[in-house]
Write an enzyme that holds these catalytic residues in place. Structure first.
Site, short mmCIF file in Angstrom:
data_model
loop_
_atom_site.label_atom_id
_atom_site.label_comp_id
_atom_site.label_asym_id
_atom_site.label_seq_id
_atom_site.Cartn_x
_atom_site.Cartn_y
_atom_site.Cartn_z
N CYS A 130 0.47 -1.11 -0.09
CA CYS A 130 0.07 -0.01 0.37
C CYS A 130 0.90 1.54 0.25
CB CYS A 130 -0.99 0.64 1.74
SG CYS A 130 -1.88 1.52 1.52
N HIS A 172 -8.85 -3.49 -2.12
CA HIS A 172 -8.46 -3.13 -1.30
C HIS A 172 -8.78 -1.64 -1.71
CE1 HIS A 172 -3.53 -1.82 -0.45
NE2 HIS A 172 -3.77 -0.28 -0.58
N GLU A 173 -8.62 -0.70 -2.42
CA GLU A 173 -9.44 0.51 -3.14
C GLU A 173 -10.47 1.18 -2.02
OE1 GLU A 173 -6.65 2.67 -3.33
OE2 GLU A 173 -5.21 1.32 -3.72
N HIS A 176 -9.81 1.08 1.66
CA HIS A 176 -9.91 2.32 1.96
C HIS A 176 -10.21 3.36 2.28
CE1 HIS A 176 -5.45 2.62 1.64
NE2 HIS A 176 -4.81 2.49 0.92
#
Ligand code: ZN
Length: 215
Positions: A130, A172-173, A176
């Site tokens: 990341c 993953h994004e 966030h």
């Protein structure tokens, strides 16, 4: 000192923050783990920005992502608490790695207010890193395929399915934007510095790391 209670949240504060970032000559730094903006749930994109400001922010985020370099960047990673992320994966990858990780080119797109759900029950375990946790990587167990619901920058609601490495980037994004870092989902014993990864665990799969690090 940063006070999470004073984080920008009104439409005027959000717009002021974005205009300030867009007015700078230099690209904004990528916020690192430990900053509260990475741990807060981002606000839905809901008219806080004029269309040209939103377009400018997306362009800027793409520049920051490419400069890093990375395959995704979420707005909180440049300190903007909005549910917005950009993704692009057009890097050359060795054939054996691309095959094992099901990694195919992902053309650029921006997603607003995204949500994802697993498609099927197949899981995929690979190392990931990341831009907000520089220098480290860990294995994350993620769905091998996801269905993404999001809005594009024109305000159109869309649904797209992603598999393999693309599904990993999307998850993953999107994580966030809920204040979740990959570390929260990582197998902690797999944690490795980039140097140790390059020296020992850069094979296409994770079998050697699993044996060597005993996870
Ligand atoms: Zn990240």
């Amino acid at each position: 000192m940063t006070d999470p209670a004073n984080a920008p949240h009104t439409p005027a504060q959000i717009r002021g923050l974005v205009r300030d970032i867009l007015d700078r000559e230099a690209l904004p730094p990528i916020v690192q783990a430990g900053h509260p903006v990475l741990r807060a749930r981002a606000l839905p994109v809901d008219g806080q920005l004029e269309p040209e400001e939103l377009a400018g922010l997306i362009d800027l985020m793409r520049s920051v992502m490419c400069e890093a370099p990375g395959v995704g960047l979420a707005a909180p990673q440049i300190g903007v608490p909005l549910q917005l992320a950009v993704l692009e994966d057009l890097y050359d990858v060795a054939d054996d790695i691309a095959a094992e990780r099901d990694r195919r080119p992902l053309p650029f797109f921006a997603m607003l207010n995204p949500r994802y759900e697993p498609l099927g029950t197949t899981r995929a375990l690979f190392y990931e890193g990341c831009l907000s946790v520089t220098g480290w990587q860990a294995v994350v167990d993620r769905p091998a395929a996801v269905r993404l619901a999001y809005m594009n920058d024109a305000g159109t609601h869309l649904s797209r399915d992603f598999t393999g490495w693309q599904a990993r980037i999307v998850a993953h994004e999107t994580d966030h934007l809920a204040g979740t870092l990959y570390l929260d989902k990582a197998i902690s014993r797999s944690f490795t510095s980039n140097a140790e990864y390059a020296g020992h665990w850069a094979q296409p799969g994770i079998a050697e790391a699993r044996a060597g690090l005993q996870f």
